[in-house]
Structure formats: structure tokens, C-alpha cells
Design a protein around this motif. Structure first.
Motif, PDB file in Angstrom:
ATOM      1  N   PRO A  81      64.478   4.142  58.475  1.00  0.00           N
ATOM      2  CA  PRO A  81      64.189   5.445  59.076  1.00  0.00           C
ATOM      3  C   PRO A  81      62.755   5.883  58.761  1.00  0.00           C
ATOM      4  O   PRO A  81      62.257   6.830  59.348  1.00  0.00           O
ATOM      5  CB  PRO A  81      65.208   6.375  58.419  1.00  0.00           C
ATOM      6  CG  PRO A  81      65.619   5.683  57.170  1.00  0.00           C
ATOM      7  CD  PRO A  81      65.470   4.233  57.404  1.00  0.00           C
ATOM      8  N   THR A 123      64.537  -1.799  60.341  1.00  0.00           N
ATOM      9  CA  THR A 123      65.278  -0.673  60.911  1.00  0.00           C
ATOM     10  C   THR A 123      65.257   0.553  60.000  1.00  0.00           C
ATOM     11  O   THR A 123      66.095   1.431  60.117  1.00  0.00           O
ATOM     12  CB  THR A 123      66.735  -1.084  61.178  1.00  0.00           C
ATOM     13  OG1 THR A 123      67.233  -1.739  60.011  1.00  0.00           O
ATOM     14  CG2 THR A 123      66.839  -1.998  62.378  1.00  0.00           C
ATOM     15  N   ARG A 147      60.114   4.342  59.455  1.00  0.00           N
ATOM     16  CA  ARG A 147      59.179   3.571  60.261  1.00  0.00           C
ATOM     17  C   ARG A 147      57.917   4.380  60.501  1.00  0.00           C
ATOM     18  O   ARG A 147      57.940   5.609  60.530  1.00  0.00           O
ATOM     19  CB  ARG A 147      59.818   3.221  61.596  1.00  0.00           C
ATOM     20  CG  ARG A 147      60.925   2.187  61.487  1.00  0.00           C
ATOM     21  CD  ARG A 147      61.937   2.376  62.587  1.00  0.00           C
ATOM     22  NE  ARG A 147      61.311   2.279  63.903  1.00  0.00           N
ATOM     23  CZ  ARG A 147      61.461   3.190  64.849  1.00  0.00           C
ATOM     24  NH1 ARG A 147      62.196   4.265  64.644  1.00  0.00           N
ATOM     25  NH2 ARG A 147      60.877   3.032  66.008  1.00  0.00           N
ATOM     26  N   SER A 148      56.874   3.690  60.670  1.00  0.00           N
ATOM     27  CA  SER A 148      55.589   4.370  60.864  1.00  0.00           C
ATOM     28  C   SER A 148      55.575   5.126  62.187  1.00  0.00           C
ATOM     29  O   SER A 148      56.361   4.849  63.090  1.00  0.00           O
ATOM     30  CB  SER A 148      54.475   3.341  60.863  1.00  0.00           C
ATOM     31  OG  SER A 148      54.585   2.555  62.028  1.00  0.00           O
ATOM     32  N   ALA A 149      54.681   6.056  62.266  1.00  0.00           N
ATOM     33  CA  ALA A 149      54.527   6.837  63.490  1.00  0.00           C
ATOM     34  C   ALA A 149      54.243   5.923  64.673  1.00  0.00           C
ATOM     35  O   ALA A 149      54.779   6.110  65.763  1.00  0.00           O
ATOM     36  CB  ALA A 149      53.393   7.853  63.327  1.00  0.00           C
ATOM     37  N   ARG A 150      53.424   4.927  64.423  1.00  0.00           N
ATOM     38  CA  ARG A 150      53.107   3.967  65.482  1.00  0.00           C
ATOM     39  C   ARG A 150      54.376   3.302  65.995  1.00  0.00           C
ATOM     40  O   ARG A 150      54.595   3.199  67.197  1.00  0.00           O
ATOM     41  CB  ARG A 150      52.192   2.888  64.918  1.00  0.00           C
ATOM     42  CG  ARG A 150      50.927   2.708  65.704  1.00  0.00           C
ATOM     43  CD  ARG A 150      50.185   1.508  65.171  1.00  0.00           C
ATOM     44  NE  ARG A 150      48.759   1.738  65.160  1.00  0.00           N
ATOM     45  CZ  ARG A 150      47.899   0.987  64.483  1.00  0.00           C
ATOM     46  NH1 ARG A 150      48.337   0.002  63.721  1.00  0.00           N
ATOM     47  NH2 ARG A 150      46.621   1.255  64.551  1.00  0.00           N
ATOM     48  N   ASP A 151      55.203   2.863  65.057  1.00  0.00           N
ATOM     49  CA  ASP A 151      56.439   2.196  65.433  1.00  0.00           C
ATOM     50  C   ASP A 151      57.359   3.096  66.226  1.00  0.00           C
ATOM     51  O   ASP A 151      57.948   2.688  67.221  1.00  0.00           O
ATOM     52  CB  ASP A 151      57.159   1.724  64.171  1.00  0.00           C
ATOM     53  CG  ASP A 151      57.151   0.216  64.078  1.00  0.00           C
ATOM     54  OD1 ASP A 151      56.097  -0.370  64.419  1.00  0.00           O
ATOM     55  OD2 ASP A 151      58.176  -0.361  63.693  1.00  0.00           O
ATOM     56  N   ARG A 152      57.486   4.313  65.743  1.00  0.00           N
ATOM     57  CA  ARG A 152      58.348   5.250  66.456  1.00  0.00           C
ATOM     58  C   ARG A 152      57.813   5.486  67.861  1.00  0.00           C
ATOM     59  O   ARG A 152      58.553   5.463  68.843  1.00  0.00           O
ATOM     60  CB  ARG A 152      58.375   6.604  65.747  1.00  0.00           C
ATOM     61  CG  ARG A 152      59.100   6.604  64.432  1.00  0.00           C
ATOM     62  CD  ARG A 152      58.596   7.773  63.590  1.00  0.00           C
ATOM     63  NE  ARG A 152      59.380   7.900  62.363  1.00  0.00           N
ATOM     64  CZ  ARG A 152      60.491   8.586  62.271  1.00  0.00           C
ATOM     65  NH1 ARG A 152      60.970   9.212  63.329  1.00  0.00           N
ATOM     66  NH2 ARG A 152      61.149   8.648  61.136  1.00  0.00           N
ATOM     67  N   ALA A 153      56.549   5.698  67.950  1.00  0.00           N
ATOM     68  CA  ALA A 153      55.937   5.958  69.249  1.00  0.00           C
ATOM     69  C   ALA A 153      56.188   4.781  70.189  1.00  0.00           C
ATOM     70  O   ALA A 153      56.574   4.960  71.342  1.00  0.00           O
ATOM     71  CB  ALA A 153      54.444   6.201  69.089  1.00  0.00           C
ATOM     72  N   ARG A 154      56.006   3.591  69.654  1.00  0.00           N
ATOM     73  CA  ARG A 154      56.195   2.400  70.492  1.00  0.00           C
ATOM     74  C   ARG A 154      57.618   2.344  71.042  1.00  0.00           C
ATOM     75  O   ARG A 154      57.828   2.102  72.229  1.00  0.00           O
ATOM     76  CB  ARG A 154      55.882   1.161  69.649  1.00  0.00           C
ATOM     77  CG  ARG A 154      56.337  -0.145  70.260  1.00  0.00           C
ATOM     78  CD  ARG A 154      55.665  -1.322  69.589  1.00  0.00           C
ATOM     79  NE  ARG A 154      54.409  -1.645  70.265  1.00  0.00           N
ATOM     80  CZ  ARG A 154      54.334  -2.388  71.362  1.00  0.00           C
ATOM     81  NH1 ARG A 154      55.417  -2.869  71.921  1.00  0.00           N
ATOM     82  NH2 ARG A 154      53.170  -2.634  71.937  1.00  0.00           N
ATOM     83  N   THR A 155      58.587   2.585  70.185  1.00  0.00           N
ATOM     84  CA  THR A 155      59.976   2.575  70.633  1.00  0.00           C
ATOM     85  C   THR A 155      60.204   3.616  71.723  1.00  0.00           C
ATOM     86  O   THR A 155      60.795   3.337  72.765  1.00  0.00           O
ATOM     87  CB  THR A 155      60.921   2.876  69.451  1.00  0.00           C
ATOM     88  OG1 THR A 155      60.615   1.981  68.393  1.00  0.00           O
ATOM     89  CG2 THR A 155      62.367   2.707  69.870  1.00  0.00           C
ATOM     90  N   GLU A 156      59.700   4.815  71.455  1.00  0.00           N
ATOM     91  CA  GLU A 156      59.925   5.898  72.415  1.00  0.00           C
ATOM     92  C   GLU A 156      59.246   5.637  73.748  1.00  0.00           C
ATOM     93  O   GLU A 156      59.828   5.866  74.806  1.00  0.00           O
ATOM     94  CB  GLU A 156      59.401   7.218  71.848  1.00  0.00           C
ATOM     95  CG  GLU A 156      60.454   7.964  71.052  1.00  0.00           C
ATOM     96  CD  GLU A 156      59.893   9.235  70.438  1.00  0.00           C
ATOM     97  OE1 GLU A 156      58.996   9.843  71.056  1.00  0.00           O
ATOM     98  OE2 GLU A 156      60.333   9.597  69.331  1.00  0.00           O
TER      99      GLU A 156
END
Lengths: 243, 243
Positions: B13, B11, B15-24
Motif C-alpha cells: 500500500p 503490492t 507504493r510510490s506516487a509514480r506507481d499509483r499514478a501509473r495504475t490509475e
DNA sequence: TGTACATCAGTGAACGCGCGTTCACTGATGTAC
DNA sequence: TGTACATCAGTGAACGCGCGTTCACTGATGTAC
């Protein structure tokens, strides 16, 4: 169809072969559709599949039903009539017995029909079939069950056997009062407002509990559904004042 | 399903761009699906349509949801949680007030939610979606509403405010008694059997009446549905013994 | 009674639609050294 | 820090499916004279 003087009586056994065939095939389409409905549910009911099973080409069905919706409507009317028949028969058979028993009996009959006609019940009382809008033709057959239930209360009332326990239902607004008065005038003339309310609520209770059972909301919570249902009907009958 | 990455600080902050993108994007798929559901209903919910609206190719959605059923399951859980939140909030907000008022209030909250989320309500409490079998993941979120309702009765019971009127519910068989005992132990320890029965029935009553309203069974009979509903809740609360 | 015409059930092909799911691929992002 | 490799989101084409509905047609049945 217009029979002129030279023709025999309208319902004569001497109808033309064409006429007989039409009646029979219409019935076969309906019963095949009913079987498909029982297996796949309303959303899965397909004109093509029905035609296929009857050895017809799909377009041939259009000689008998204007479109898929018309077929669905016919099935709905049939189902309402089947449930109406069952309920009315139960109510008639219990005439003279104590009102509370009659109420529980009728409820149990409805439940039994629903279990035996799961998809038909779903079609009548479940969520709307996507893209299908029930026409007014289905309204009258749909009222038979409710009228049969109500007639138990009306009978009991006429015999002075309705004695509602002192249970409040809160203030009743003007509009609701108007609704209830109209409803009472229509189906249960002379019955007190409180009894009308309780009866309507009893009616919704039965179908609510039935829906929970059939659609799996009580899965894991209740194992003896019939006992639960009968108990519910009994209590609601008592609230109405049937005994 | 591959929802969890192999990140050390899950959790964080950072997190990789990939991770953020996936969540979004997961969230965007869900909210688009939720909107489609609201318009077309569950049967009309299409992976392809959702993908299309998001400017994705249909197969891309499979990076986020294993298949259509998984998406539906996520929507169901979301909906149960939304209804659970609303109900729990109402119940919490009414703490300390007379039990009957709390019960009516909670019922009204449920009805309001249902009206505002018609298709989601249908998905939760309507007939089953053809071809979809709800997995166990949906059971727990589904109990929140009922638990919130029950907690009103439990609170009242703890304060000695439950005084059920003398209304029979008929004989209770062994199996039903076992069901009720287990249920009481689980959600309402110490509460009398008769109260448990009435509470379960009150619960089904609310949903039964709501279903009738939403799915058109009372079309033409009742015009002031809210008043009818509140009256029903009031009466059922009284039967439970809440006041 | 026989004949000419009208009705209509059923055919077969076609239109146009949309769906869920799989798969080999590309290129960007992330990771280990 | 830079480089080599691994991961994985998103692509585009395809498979296989089934549906409701329309339409020009044929041949059997029914009707009028």
C-alpha cells in the motif's frame, strides 16, 4: 434512358459507343473493387485505390457510382446473388433425393462458397461495416439463400417426408407465434410451427458454425472443420425431421 | 512493455506516487478506450482520440501501451473477462436446478450481456478487426464462457441427468473423432461423443443466432428476439439431452 | 449531308480530415550514499 | 539529512500516410435539324 421510335430495340447490339463503354467500365470498376475487397476486406476498400488500378483519376469513379457506399452496396448485391446462385443450383441439382441429403448438400455448398469468398461472406454475414448502412436494395437478394434452404423443407413437407422427432422447444409466446405464422405464410405455407422453428434454427446454426470457423473461434479445437460442419448439418436436418 | 516497476514490495500500500499514478492512468486510458469502443466500434478506436479526451498528448499514451494493438488486446481480454464473469455467475447461481433450465438461463445471460455490450461482443465474436491479429493472451479468457456452458452439461452428466433423444448426426470421420475425443478429455471427461457434438453445436447455435440478431440478418423476420433465442436454447438443450 | 448545340466521361487541383508512430526535450519523482 | 544522479511521465513538433468528395475545366461523342 428513353429510347424513342427512331431508335433500334432497347437491348440492341447497336448501342452507342458511349453506352458500351459505360457498361464495360462499370463492370471493370466492380470487378476491381471485388478483388480489392477480397484482399483488404470491406473496411479497406478505397475508391482511390480502385481508380488508381484502372488508370483513372479518383474523381472519375463518381461518374459511375454516387459514392463509396453505393459501390459497397453493389458489391453486396453481387455477393448475395453469387451465393444465391450457388445455393439454388445445388438445391435444384439435388431435387428428388432424400431431404436430409439435400439439406446437408446445400449446407456444404454454402460453406464452400464462404471459404472461396471469405471477405464477401464477411461483408454479408459479419459485423457491420463501420459507417455503412445497408439500404433496402440488399434485402431481396439476401433472402435467396434462405429461401433455397427452406424450399428443401417445403418440398419434403409436400411429399410427406417431414417427421420431426419428439423434441420440445418450450413454450412459444404470442408474439413469437405471430412472427412464426407470418414467416410460414410467407415462405413455407402449410408447414407446422415446430418445423418452422427448427428450420429457422437450422439456418442460424449453419451460419453460426461457419462464422466460428471463419473468424477463428474454433481455432485449435477443431481441425476437420468440414466434417464438423457436415455433422452439424446432418444433426440439424434430423431435428427438423428430414430423415 | 514496461508495466512492472523495480519495486521490492510489489503490492504494498506504500507504493510510490509514480506507481499509483501509473495504475490509475492505465485504468483511465482503458476505460476511456472502452467507452470509445462502445460508440465507434473497434475500427474507429483511435489512440489520439483517447489521449485527447484524457487531456494528454497522443504520444504520452505510448508510456502505457506499446501501440494501438496492445490497447485493443487489453480491451478484448477485459471484455472476455466481463462476459466470463457474467456467465460463470449465472451458472453458479443456478446450481442444483434442472439442467435444461440452467442451460436456457446461461444462454439468456449471454444474450443480455451481448445486448448491453454490443461493440464488445462484436469485437469478440464479429469479423476480425482489419489489420489486427489477436495474440495468444486472448485465448484463455476467451474459453471461460464456453467452459461455463459446458460445465452445465458436465454437472448433469455426473448426476445421470443427460438423456439424449435418438437423433442421428451421421457418420463421424476419424479426424473429427480425434478432435472430439481431445476436446472431451480437456473439458468434459467421461461425456459421450454424441453429447460432446451436441454441446459444441448448441454453443455455436447460440452465438449464430445472437449474431443474426445483433448484425441485422433477422431484421423484419423476427420481432420478439428474446423469445426466439430462449426457444432456440430450449430446443438445443433438449437435443443435448438436458431434459 | 453537314452543322450547331447538348451531353457527359475524364482531368487535375484542391479542401479538409484524421490517423499511428518517432524523437529529442523538460521537469518532476525516486534512489543511493 | 542533504545532495547527486537515475528514472520516467508527459510535451510538442514532425513524418508520412491515405482517404472521400467537390468543382471548374477539356474534349470527345451523340443528337436534332
Amino acid at each position: 434512358m428513353c429510347h424513342t421510335g427512331s431508335m433500334p430495340a432497347a437491348t440492341s447490339p447497336l448501342r452507342s459507343a458511349r453506352d458500351r463503354a459505360r457498361t464495360e467500365i462499370t463492370a471493370e470498376i466492380l470487378s476491381t473493387a471485388r478483388r480489392h475487397l477480397a484482399v483488404d476486406g470491406a473496411a479497406g476498400l478505397s475508391l482511390r485505390a480502385v481508380a488508381r488500378e484502372l488508370g483513372l483519376v479518383s474523381s472519375a469513379v463518381y461518374r459511375y457510382f454516387e459514392n463509396r457506399d453505393a459501390l459497397l452496396t453493389a458489391l453486396i448485391v453481387e455477393a448475395y446473388d453469387s451465393l444465391g446462385d450457388a445455393t439454388e443450383a445445388a438445391v435444384a441439382a439435388s431435387a428428388g433425393r432424400p431431404p436430409l441429403e439435400r439439406w446437408v448438400d446445400a449446407a456444404d455448398t454454402i460453406r464452400t462458397w464462404a471459404l472461396e469468398h471469405l471477405q464477401e461472406y464477411t461483408l454479408l454475414y459479419g459485423s457491420p461495416v463501420p459507417g455503412y448502412q445497408a439500404p433496402d436494395d440488399t434485402v431481396v437478394p439476401g433472402t435467396r439463400v434462405s429461401l433455397a434452404l427452406v424450399s428443401i423443407v417445403v418440398d419434403a413437407h409436400a411429399q410427406g417426408l417431414v417427421h420431426p422427432p419428439p423434441i420440445g422447444h418450450g413454450p412459444v409466446g404470442d408474439q413469437l407465434r405471430a412472427d412464426l405464422t407470418a414467416l410460414a405464410a410467407l415462405i413455407a405455407p402449410g408447414v407446422e410451427e415446430a418445423t418452422v422453428i427448427s428450420t429457422v434454427l437450422g439456418w442460424t446454426q449453419l451460419f453460426g458454425l461457419l462464422g466460428f470457423e471463419l473468424f477463428g473461434q474454433t481455432r485449435g479445437l477443431v481441425s476437420d472443420h468440414r466434417a464438423m460442419f457436415v455433422t452439424a448439418a446432418h444433426q440439424m436436418g434430423a431435428v427438423i425431421g428430414l430423415g
